[in-house]
Design a protein around this motif. Structure first.
Motif, short mmCIF file in Angstrom:
data_model
loop_
_atom_site.label_atom_id
_atom_site.label_comp_id
_atom_site.label_asym_id
_atom_site.label_seq_id
_atom_site.Cartn_x
_atom_site.Cartn_y
_atom_site.Cartn_z
N ARG A 135 0.85 -1.19 0.00
CA ARG A 135 0.00 0.00 0.00
C ARG A 135 0.89 1.23 0.00
NH1 ARG A 135 -4.03 1.15 4.39
NH2 ARG A 135 -2.10 1.21 5.63
N GLU A 137 0.27 3.99 1.32
CA GLU A 137 0.23 4.57 2.66
C GLU A 137 1.27 3.97 3.60
OE1 GLU A 137 -3.66 5.16 0.67
OE2 GLU A 137 -2.30 3.46 0.96
N ILE A 173 -0.24 11.36 1.91
CA ILE A 173 0.38 10.54 2.95
C ILE A 173 1.32 11.39 3.79
CG2 ILE A 173 0.22 8.34 1.73
CD1 ILE A 173 3.10 8.70 0.83
#
Length: 370
Positions: A135, A137, A173
């Protein structure tokens, strides 16, 4: 609201914030996103080599020369395979390195495309930590953790697999912050005095130095200890750098990696003072043991696996070499007094005709005549 950033740009920004100034690489199709993002990071120098083993070897050398964390990027499974020999060296020397490889887009691996392979499983035997980003993130947390793990003693390489879809995606992020663990610990006062007493008891001590002397920036302190004791000092049998000051009157060279020669070299001494790492790492098998019978060992180092690994130690201190020596030397002077100084002068005088400085002088003279 968090600013949106692509995975490729976030990756380079994270590297820079971890202190990376050069990215060593050999790019292929899966690394093109990183190459594309470099234009937005002109303060990050890209160093290209023509084969992946060279990429990792150059990064390894740069880290060993600078003492800094390094980063390198190779091309999918064959590129990682090409890098394995150099990665073995980086593991052996404990080089703090973030090695990354571009990976096929997530889900595409199921189709077994050309050059695909299980990168994490391939890297795992030779690194402290290996992971694939799944991911965007998670990318900051992974890079931050990788840098921390690589730089924490025992230092060493880590591996991150970077799928193409992660590098090309975009999200808001938080890049987080860098962490370094300060491992510069020193022994207790009681342990230092016990260690000093054992050194003073020895009639003829010998010092063997390993890589932790360099990693802790203790070259000066190691030489000061040797000269304070009047002890001969050798580099370990497997040096991968300069682990003692060659100009010191105590320095007599490097222990041989042959058991009988190492044993004969150490036979005159009654105490081996091991500063960091394994002092007697040999090569091929021999029925002869490298350690002479009755030779005691005292050892200091941060890597507990290496302390008393093959030979028991009378005193073993898990501590930073530099911090230990900085604290130990004044204790030795106090406990040893004038008698220690007198004995050290006598020992150094005996070493003078055979130390490295004397041997080098002979070689220079011979070369001048040829």
């Amino acid at each position: 609201m968090k600013n949106k950033i692509t995975g490729r740009s976030a990756f380079l920004a994270l590297l820079k914030d971890e202190g990376i100034t050069h990215l060593f690489g050999n790019p292929g199709t899966t690394e093109l996103p990183i190459m594309h993002a470099l234009k937005d990071h002109p303060d990050l120098t890209y160093v290209m080599a023509m084969q992946e083993s060279l990429v990792v070897a150059i990064a390894d050398g740069y880290s060993r020369a600078s003492g800094k964390l390094v980063a390198c990027n190779v091309h999918v499974a064959p590129g990682l395979g090409n890098a394995m020999g150099s990665l073995y060296n980086a593991q052996f020397t404990g080089t703090p390195m973030i090695l990354t490889a571009g990976q096929q887009e997530q889900g595409h691996g199921l189709m077994e495309p050309v050059l695909y392979g299980p990168l994490v499983r391939m890297a795992e035997p030779l690194v402290k930590w290996a992971v694939e980003v799944t991911r965007l993130e998670d990318l900051p947390r992974i890079v931050r953790r990788a840098a921390k793990v690589a730089m924490t003693p025992p230092t060493g390489p880590v591996f991150i697999s970077l799928p193409g879809d992660i590098l090309n995606s975009e999200a808001g992020i938080d890049l987080g912050r860098s962490t370094r663990i300060d491992a510069r610990v020193k022994p207790s006062d009681e342990a230092l005095r016990t260690f000093a007493a054992r050194l003073l008891k020895a009639e003829l001590p010998v010092i063997v130095t390993m890589d932790e002397v360099v990693k802790s920036d203790a070259l000066k302190e190691a030489a000061e200890l040797a000269e304070l004791l009047g002890a001969a000092a050798y580099q370990s049998s497997t040096p991968y750098g300069s682990h003692f000051l060659s100009e010191s009157p105590s320095f007599v060279g490097t222990l041989a990696r042959v058991q009988k020669i190492a044993r004969d070299t150490l036979a005159p001494y009654d105490l081996l003072v091991a500063l960091g790492g394994d002092p007697l790492r040999m090569s091929v098998y021999s029925e002869v043991d490298a350690l002479p019978d009755g030779l005691g060992i005292v050892q200091v180092g941060l890597v507990d696996w290496e302390i008393a690994k093959n030979y028991g130690a009378e005193i073993a201190l898990k501590a930073d070499v530099k911090e230990t020596l900085r604290a130990l030397i004044p204790v030795l002077k106090e406990m040893g007094g004038a008698a220690l100084a007198s004995r050290a002068r006598q020992r150094l005088a005996e070493l003078a005709p055979k130390n490295w400085t004397a041997r080098r002088g002979v070689l220079v003279e011979q070369m001048g005549k040829s």
